[in-house]
Design an enzyme around this catalytic site. Sequence first.
Site, PDB file in Angstrom:
ATOM      1  CG  ASP A  13     -23.975 -44.323 -11.769  1.00 32.07           C
ATOM      2  OD1 ASP A  13     -24.931 -43.535 -11.778  1.00 32.07           O
ATOM      3  OD2 ASP A  13     -23.819 -45.211 -12.632  1.00 32.07           O
ATOM      4  CE  LYS A  16     -21.807 -37.135 -11.978  1.00 31.34           C
ATOM      5  NZ  LYS A  16     -21.661 -38.587 -11.996  1.00 31.34           N
ATOM      6  N   GLY A  40     -28.991 -39.639 -12.227  1.00 32.77           N
ATOM      7  CA  GLY A  40     -29.705 -39.679 -10.949  1.00 32.77           C
ATOM      8  C   GLY A  40     -28.718 -39.406  -9.847  1.00 32.77           C
ATOM      9  CG  HIS A  41     -26.912 -36.207  -9.197  1.00 37.63           C
ATOM     10  ND1 HIS A  41     -25.792 -36.881  -9.603  1.00 37.63           N
ATOM     11  CD2 HIS A  41     -27.099 -35.223 -10.090  1.00 37.63           C
ATOM     12  CE1 HIS A  41     -25.322 -36.317 -10.695  1.00 37.63           C
ATOM     13  NE2 HIS A  41     -26.098 -35.317 -11.022  1.00 37.63           N
ATOM     14  CD  GLN A 226     -25.305 -38.363 -18.090  1.00 37.68           C
ATOM     15  OE1 GLN A 226     -24.906 -37.334 -18.577  1.00 37.68           O
ATOM     16  NE2 GLN A 226     -26.568 -38.531 -17.791  1.00 37.68           N
TER      17      GLN A 226
HETATM   18  P1  GDP Z   1     -23.847 -39.560  -8.919  1.00 36.34           P
HETATM   19  O1  GDP Z   1     -24.724 -39.779 -10.102  1.00 36.34           O
HETATM   20  O2  GDP Z   1     -22.422 -39.395  -9.309  1.00 36.34           O
HETATM   21  O3  GDP Z   1     -24.342 -38.465  -8.027  1.00 36.34           O
HETATM   22  O4  GDP Z   1     -23.863 -40.885  -8.064  1.00 36.34           O
HETATM   23  P2  GDP Z   1     -25.146 -41.700  -7.510  1.00 36.34           P
HETATM   24  O5  GDP Z   1     -25.950 -40.835  -6.648  1.00 36.34           O
HETATM   25  O6  GDP Z   1     -25.827 -42.439  -8.606  1.00 36.34           O
HETATM   26  O7  GDP Z   1     -24.388 -42.844  -6.714  1.00 36.34           O
HETATM   27  C1  GDP Z   1     -23.696 -42.615  -5.620  1.00 36.34           C
HETATM   28  C2  GDP Z   1     -24.336 -43.420  -4.492  1.00 36.34           C
HETATM   29  O8  GDP Z   1     -23.389 -43.640  -3.515  1.00 36.34           O
HETATM   30  C3  GDP Z   1     -25.482 -42.707  -3.808  1.00 36.34           C
HETATM   31  O9  GDP Z   1     -26.422 -43.654  -3.361  1.00 36.34           O
HETATM   32  C4  GDP Z   1     -24.804 -42.033  -2.617  1.00 36.34           C
HETATM   33  O10 GDP Z   1     -25.669 -41.817  -1.517  1.00 36.34           O
HETATM   34  C5  GDP Z   1     -23.773 -43.043  -2.274  1.00 36.34           C
HETATM   35  N1  GDP Z   1     -22.531 -42.527  -1.711  1.00 36.34           N
HETATM   36  C6  GDP Z   1     -21.895 -41.354  -2.001  1.00 36.34           C
HETATM   37  N2  GDP Z   1     -20.721 -41.290  -1.324  1.00 36.34           N
HETATM   38  C7  GDP Z   1     -20.607 -42.445  -0.631  1.00 36.34           C
HETATM   39  C8  GDP Z   1     -19.602 -42.990   0.221  1.00 36.34           C
HETATM   40  O11 GDP Z   1     -18.549 -42.414   0.450  1.00 36.34           O
HETATM   41  N3  GDP Z   1     -19.849 -44.234   0.741  1.00 36.34           N
HETATM   42  C9  GDP Z   1     -20.974 -44.944   0.493  1.00 36.34           C
HETATM   43  N4  GDP Z   1     -21.124 -46.135   1.052  1.00 36.34           N
HETATM   44  N5  GDP Z   1     -21.945 -44.451  -0.307  1.00 36.34           N
HETATM   45  C10 GDP Z   1     -21.756 -43.238  -0.864  1.00 36.34           C
END
Ligand code: GDP
Length: 431
Positions: A13, A16, A40-41, A226
């Site tokens: 999370d 990515k 989940g992205h 992950q």
């Molecule tokens: P992933 O599984 O690594 O892709 O991460 P997730 O999508 O589960 O979680 C990342 C969350 O943070 C998502 O809701 C993104 O839209 C949000 N996000 C990503 N970069 C940033 C950031 O720089 N600032 C903020 N506030 N939210 C972000």
Amino acid sequence: MPGLIVVGAQWGDEGKGKVVDVFSAHADFVVRYQGGANAGHTLVVNNVKTVLHLVPSGILHPKTTCMIAAGVVLDLAEVAKEIRDLKAAGVLANPEQLRISDQCTVLLSYHRQLDQAREAALGNEKIGTTGKGIGPAYEDRASRRAILFSDLFDRAKLREKLEHSLKEKNFLLEKFYNAKPVAVEDVEREVLALAEELEPYRCKDASFIIHKALKGGRKVLFEGAQGTMLDLLHGTYPFVTSSSTLSGSACVGSGVGPNLVQKIVGITKAYTTRVGSGPFPTEIQGDLAERLRQEGGEFGATTGRPRRCGWLDLVALKYAIRVNGITSLALMKLDVLSGHERIEVCTAYRLDGQEIKELPVSSTDLTRVEPVYRTLSGWSGDLRNVRALQDLPQAARDYIQFVASEVATPIDVVSVGPGREQTLWIKPLFS
Ligand code: GDP
């Protein structure tokens, strides 16, 4: 050979999905190489939110080919739904844009049932899996009873494999977990309908295509799911996922040699979160944790579960840099740390009275460590409208500098919001 791996440097999370979406504008291929619909992205483009679980995060760029490679466990119902939703949103007009490897392990409803029955039986000892059947599907692969994506297109073989697999699954469901058995006819009917829907995306030799692309100088981005600390071998076992989340898995999962990869970008938040059970040295409780959770929207994209929150852990980050061979970092969610007078950063652990700088390999030791913090000045003001590094408050720049120098790794990207435009580039990544 411009191969670039994007890997989670914490407990998942990290953001990515956003990084892959932003880099994909410059990539010819985006390859998802491990995990399943437990990841989940979340992508935010022009204020429209798209949540993807299996389809690679490059899908919003029409010129990029997205590949689901052999290392992925493919939840047929989930991938078909994602494709339907993307098409309804006007994306994926051309099926050639998404390729699914014939070698993928198929995940069916009985894997989910088994996963959930097991977690329920564990009670307080549960791992905290997403209940999506990922573990049981990987077990089938390792025990040589998995149904592969290619099997869906050979009806006799499919029936035979389903019967073989269900004989054992039904025994476990009925006799061990007191749950309902599954009828082979019902599963077969469901699978055949989904096979027809997914056939246009079938790819008979994904490894060959990716290899050819890399050899031909095309830009290939490998998208991890992950994070490092959830790796099956090198994470906080047993509180881990059932696949290898490390950069090496990009090569194994997609069938290309490591010498074709040029860069490995580790994604880290400016703080730390973790979903599910298991050790988390810098976890904080109370109002401060709640503030990070609310400001950062720290609720799982797959399950909606509140994430555990804490300060940035540089001992764990250094470990991630080592085991993945990370060449540079992307520091995400810096905006979330705004408004704190002081920010703590963990630079070492204390274990049995000794200060240590390396992550203990034993999970039991990791639950016993106490973090040693360095306190840095915080900053105020909303960072979400900042578009250049030099416009960040001095304390935020000092924070970035401190992290990069402590872990002796350059930070190439800083993110100050979920949108594509809220990305501060320090260096172009596909150079
Ligand atoms: P992933 O599984 O690594 O892709 O991460 P997730 O999508 O589960 O979680 C990342 C969350 O943070 C998502 O809701 C993104 O839209 C949000 N996000 C990503 N970069 C940033 C950031 O720089 N600032 C903020 N506030 N939210 C972000």
